[in-house]
Design a protein around this motif. Structure first.
Motif, PDB file in Angstrom:
ATOM      1  N   VAL A  79      -6.485  57.567  18.619  1.00 41.80           N
ATOM      2  CA  VAL A  79      -6.452  56.217  18.023  1.00 41.80           C
ATOM      3  C   VAL A  79      -5.409  56.184  16.891  1.00 41.80           C
ATOM      4  CG1 VAL A  79      -7.752  54.499  16.701  1.00 41.80           C
ATOM      5  CG2 VAL A  79      -8.846  55.659  18.610  1.00 41.80           C
ATOM      6  N   LEU A  80      -5.432  57.214  16.036  1.00 43.02           N
ATOM      7  CA  LEU A  80      -4.486  57.257  14.907  1.00 43.02           C
ATOM      8  C   LEU A  80      -3.051  57.358  15.421  1.00 43.02           C
ATOM      9  CD1 LEU A  80      -6.437  59.643  12.482  1.00 43.02           C
ATOM     10  CD2 LEU A  80      -6.114  57.178  12.222  1.00 43.02           C
ATOM     11  N   LYS A  81      -2.883  58.168  16.473  1.00 43.93           N
ATOM     12  CA  LYS A  81      -1.527  58.323  17.017  1.00 43.93           C
ATOM     13  C   LYS A  81      -1.023  57.031  17.643  1.00 43.93           C
ATOM     14  CE  LYS A  81      -0.811  63.137  17.796  1.00 43.93           C
ATOM     15  NZ  LYS A  81      -0.004  63.999  18.525  1.00 43.93           N
ATOM     16  N   SER A  82      -1.978  56.211  18.112  1.00 42.03           N
ATOM     17  CA  SER A  82      -1.553  54.944  18.712  1.00 42.03           C
ATOM     18  C   SER A  82      -1.227  53.910  17.632  1.00 42.03           C
ATOM     19  CB  SER A  82      -2.634  54.414  19.657  1.00 42.03           C
ATOM     20  OG  SER A  82      -3.701  53.907  18.883  1.00 42.03           O
ATOM     21  N   GLY A  83      -1.365  54.308  16.365  1.00 44.87           N
ATOM     22  CA  GLY A  83      -0.950  53.421  15.268  1.00 44.87           C
ATOM     23  C   GLY A  83      -2.068  52.566  14.722  1.00 44.87           C
ATOM     24  N   LYS A  84      -3.342  52.936  15.039  1.00 46.02           N
ATOM     25  CA  LYS A  84      -4.463  52.114  14.538  1.00 46.02           C
ATOM     26  C   LYS A  84      -5.317  52.928  13.587  1.00 46.02           C
ATOM     27  CE  LYS A  84      -4.990  49.538  18.806  1.00 46.02           C
ATOM     28  NZ  LYS A  84      -5.162  50.305  20.014  1.00 46.02           N
ATOM     29  N   THR A  85      -5.918  52.239  12.594  1.00 43.82           N
ATOM     30  CA  THR A  85      -6.855  52.924  11.700  1.00 43.82           C
ATOM     31  C   THR A  85      -8.230  52.959  12.364  1.00 43.82           C
ATOM     32  OG1 THR A  85      -7.142  50.818  10.598  1.00 43.82           O
ATOM     33  CG2 THR A  85      -5.710  52.415   9.527  1.00 43.82           C
ATOM     34  N   THR A  86      -9.125  53.766  11.793  1.00 41.28           N
ATOM     35  CA  THR A  86     -10.405  53.981  12.483  1.00 41.28           C
ATOM     36  C   THR A  86     -11.599  53.359  11.775  1.00 41.28           C
ATOM     37  OG1 THR A  86     -10.215  56.132  11.409  1.00 41.28           O
ATOM     38  CG2 THR A  86      -9.855  56.063  13.786  1.00 41.28           C
ATOM     39  N   PHE A  87     -11.396  52.771  10.615  1.00 35.78           N
ATOM     40  CA  PHE A  87     -12.487  52.026   9.964  1.00 35.78           C
ATOM     41  C   PHE A  87     -11.890  50.938   9.087  1.00 35.78           C
ATOM     42  CE2 PHE A  87     -11.558  55.604   7.188  1.00 35.78           C
ATOM     43  CZ  PHE A  87     -11.590  55.071   5.913  1.00 35.78           C
ATOM     44  N   GLU A  88     -12.777  50.031   8.663  1.00 35.71           N
ATOM     45  CA  GLU A  88     -12.351  48.885   7.847  1.00 35.71           C
ATOM     46  C   GLU A  88     -12.324  49.269   6.368  1.00 35.71           C
ATOM     47  OE1 GLU A  88     -11.979  45.476   8.648  1.00 35.71           O
ATOM     48  OE2 GLU A  88     -12.056  45.991  10.790  1.00 35.71           O
ATOM     49  N   GLU A  89     -11.230  49.023   5.699  1.00 35.49           N
ATOM     50  CA  GLU A  89     -11.182  49.210   4.242  1.00 35.49           C
ATOM     51  C   GLU A  89     -10.002  48.391   3.747  1.00 35.49           C
ATOM     52  OE1 GLU A  89     -13.274  50.818   2.079  1.00 35.49           O
ATOM     53  OE2 GLU A  89     -11.983  50.297   0.402  1.00 35.49           O
ATOM     54  N   ASP A  90     -10.233  47.687   2.652  1.00 37.44           N
ATOM     55  CA  ASP A  90      -9.190  46.841   2.082  1.00 37.44           C
ATOM     56  C   ASP A  90      -7.886  47.608   1.867  1.00 37.44           C
ATOM     57  OD1 ASP A  90      -9.413  44.240   1.675  1.00 37.44           O
ATOM     58  OD2 ASP A  90      -9.871  44.325  -0.483  1.00 37.44           O
ATOM     59  N   GLY A  91      -6.792  47.136   2.461  1.00 38.92           N
ATOM     60  CA  GLY A  91      -5.481  47.735   2.208  1.00 38.92           C
ATOM     61  C   GLY A  91      -5.174  48.967   3.046  1.00 38.92           C
ATOM     62  N   LEU A  92      -6.143  49.404   3.866  1.00 41.87           N
ATOM     63  CA  LEU A  92      -5.947  50.662   4.618  1.00 41.87           C
ATOM     64  C   LEU A  92      -4.824  50.531   5.653  1.00 41.87           C
ATOM     65  CD1 LEU A  92      -7.177  53.551   4.781  1.00 41.87           C
ATOM     66  CD2 LEU A  92      -8.576  52.739   6.677  1.00 41.87           C
ATOM     67  N   ASP A  93      -4.771  49.384   6.328  1.00 43.23           N
ATOM     68  CA  ASP A  93      -3.736  49.212   7.368  1.00 43.23           C
ATOM     69  C   ASP A  93      -2.336  49.247   6.762  1.00 43.23           C
ATOM     70  OD1 ASP A  93      -5.617  49.133   9.292  1.00 43.23           O
ATOM     71  OD2 ASP A  93      -5.734  46.943   9.414  1.00 43.23           O
ATOM     72  N   LYS A  94      -2.186  48.653   5.597  1.00 44.03           N
ATOM     73  CA  LYS A  94      -0.884  48.627   4.934  1.00 44.03           C
ATOM     74  C   LYS A  94      -0.483  50.050   4.522  1.00 44.03           C
ATOM     75  CE  LYS A  94       1.391  46.376   1.022  1.00 44.03           C
ATOM     76  NZ  LYS A  94       1.203  47.264  -0.131  1.00 44.03           N
ATOM     77  N   LEU A  95      -1.440  50.769   3.944  1.00 47.22           N
ATOM     78  CA  LEU A  95      -1.169  52.155   3.525  1.00 47.22           C
ATOM     79  C   LEU A  95      -0.824  53.013   4.740  1.00 47.22           C
ATOM     80  CD1 LEU A  95      -1.236  54.188   1.110  1.00 47.22           C
ATOM     81  CD2 LEU A  95      -3.599  54.685   1.762  1.00 47.22           C
ATOM     82  N   PHE A  96      -1.519  52.751   5.851  1.00 49.23           N
ATOM     83  CA  PHE A  96      -1.276  53.496   7.090  1.00 49.23           C
ATOM     84  C   PHE A  96       0.170  53.285   7.543  1.00 49.23           C
ATOM     85  CE2 PHE A  96      -2.171  53.982  11.818  1.00 49.23           C
ATOM     86  CZ  PHE A  96      -2.384  55.352  11.750  1.00 49.23           C
ATOM     87  N   ALA A  97       0.621  52.041   7.482  1.00 44.66           N
ATOM     88  CA  ALA A  97       2.001  51.731   7.899  1.00 44.66           C
ATOM     89  C   ALA A  97       2.999  52.474   7.000  1.00 44.66           C
ATOM     90  CB  ALA A  97       2.228  50.223   7.834  1.00 44.66           C
TER      91      ALA A  97
END
Ligand code: SAJ
Length: 406
Positions: free
Chosen positions: A37-55
């Motif tokens: 899932v992480l390699k496909s570019g998606k985060t694995t749980f909900e947390e404010d700002g996590l998707d942005k930090l992941f990018a």
């Protein structure tokens, strides 16, 4: 390069934060599905700002793998559950992670344990594993304990601005790891010894558990006394040295409801307030059930299938259901052979209990009595939809006239 081992609620944001601040990071987890899932570019749980930090971390080249890397710093953030019978820590995940590190790490590497462990765990379980693998601690391998302090719901802010504790046998190694964490952490970083760091972490969560238990005990007292506990806490907290937390339907999550048990398990007979607090907080889901029962009697209601619980997560605005008061309440009903209640949570999309709804309006259409178990923003923003229902509000967020409180 650092290898962050365990990419759950703590390991993932920590790995991303390091990477986003220019540290070369590989994140390792034994769960193949999670890695894919992480390699496909998606985060694995909900947390404010996590998707942005992941990018940001992806842009800086973070890697994910099921393999451990040969490198000079490892950060271990795997779960440390407790045995529900003995109340002692189950160190097996940390022990396995350290063993796996030993099989790939070069001499001179530093192993940082971030997972919360009961005081003495590193001495009792981790040092022997390192020695058994032929490494001399302090010469071939350095050992550090850097317990996390971040709160789900505000993790990324707290990663940056909270102060931290680093426990190490050797002040120079402690300072080296302090410099590493300073790549993103702007709070004070205290360097101490390993046992003090272990104890401090557990003490912090135990302090909060006891404070919440006090609020919950006051709630029960005020129920009998016919008084408003929220008003009493509000006024008492105006005293400059009083800060009572809020009562609720119980204490969930994987930290506060677990860590105090480590002290009870290791120091039975001494951990008296700690044990009492645990018992009070664990009694709250049953207390909610008693309130439901007495309200139903008062209102002449008999049909349990028309009662609904709002909220499944352990607290507001997170998707984590571990040890959640709602699950504890449903478990308790099961023990008494009672049928489950209807349940709805806007953040939990997977089916995890019977009679779980995924549509708020359908849930509302099927119930006459709503028990607010979690104060998600979702319900706060449309509290008017509860107009006309019988409401038991365990989180003190509903001002509709006639709302029952804890
Ligand atoms: N709760 C109450 N009343 C309150 C506050 C909380 O009933 O006034 C309940 C919540 O609803 C929830 C439980 O307590 O069910 C725990 O929630 P929390 O928000 O107090 O704490 P956690 O478990 O999300 O995070 C805690 C934090 N510890 C402290 O504040 C001392 C966090 O800083 C730690 O990093 C985290 O544990 C951890 O991982 O150990």
């Amino acid at each position: 390069m650092i290898n962050v081992v365990g990419l759950g609620y703590i390991g993932l944001p920590t790995a991303l934060m390091f990477a986003a601040h220019g540290v070369e990071v590989t994140g390792t987890d034994c769960n193949k599905e999670l890695i894919s899932v992480l390699k496909s570019g998606k985060t694995t749980f909900e947390e404010d700002g996590l998707d942005k930090l992941f990018a940001e971390a992806l842009a800086r080249g973070i890697n994910f793998s099921t393999e451990y890397m040969a490198t000079d710093v490892y950060i271990i953030a795997v779960p440390t559950p407790y045995d529900s019978f003995s109340k002692k820590i189950d160190p097996s995940y940390v022990v396995t992670a350290v063993k796996n590190v030993m099989s790939v790490c070069p001499k001179g590497a530093t192993v940082v344990i971030e997972s919360t462990v009961s005081p003495g765990t590193i001495e009792k379980f981790i040092r022997p594993v390192i020695a058994e693998n032929g490494f001399a601690i302090g010469e071939d391998i350095n050992l550090v304990h850097a317990p996390e302090r971040i709160i789900p719901g505000n993790m990324l802010y707290e990663l940056k601005y909270n102060s931290r504790t680093i426990g190490s046998d050797d002040i120079r190694i402690g300072n080296k790891i302090k410099t590493l964490y300073s790549s993103f952490c702007q709070g004070d970083i205290v360097v101490t010894d390993i046992k003090t760091a272990e104890m401090t972490k557990v003490v912090e969560n135990t302090f909060r558990d006891i404070n919440i238990a006090f609020a919950n005990e006051l709630t029960k007292i005020c129920r009998i006394a016919g008084m408003d506990v929220y008003e009493i806490i509000r006024i008492a907290n105006m005293h400059p040295r009083v800060n009572i937390l809020q009562p609720g339907p119980g204490v969930g999550g994987h930290c506060i409801s677990v860590d105090p048990w480590f002290l009870v398990g290791d120091y039975p007979g001494l951990a008296n307030i700690i044990l009492a607090a645990r018992k009070i907080n664990d009694s709250m889901p049953e207390f909610v059930l008693e309130r439901v029962n007495s309200i139903m009697k008062d209102r002449g209601m008999t049909d349990l299938s028309r009662v609904g619980l709002y909220g499944l997560t352990y607290k507001e605005n997170v998707d984590d259901v571990r040890e959640s008061p709602t699950l504890q309440l449903l478990e308790s009903m099961k023990k008494h052979l009672a049928p489950g209640l209807n349940v709805y949570d806007p953040i939990v999309t997977k089916d995890i209990v019977d009679n779980q709804y995924h549509d708020f309006d359908r849930f509302l259409a099927d119930v006459d009595f709503v028990v607010i178990m979690v104060s998600h923003n979702h319900i706060k923003e449309q509290i008017h939809k509860l107009d006309g229902k019988v409401v038991l509000d365990t989180k003190n967020i509903c001002n509709i006239e006639g709302t029952y409180k804890l």
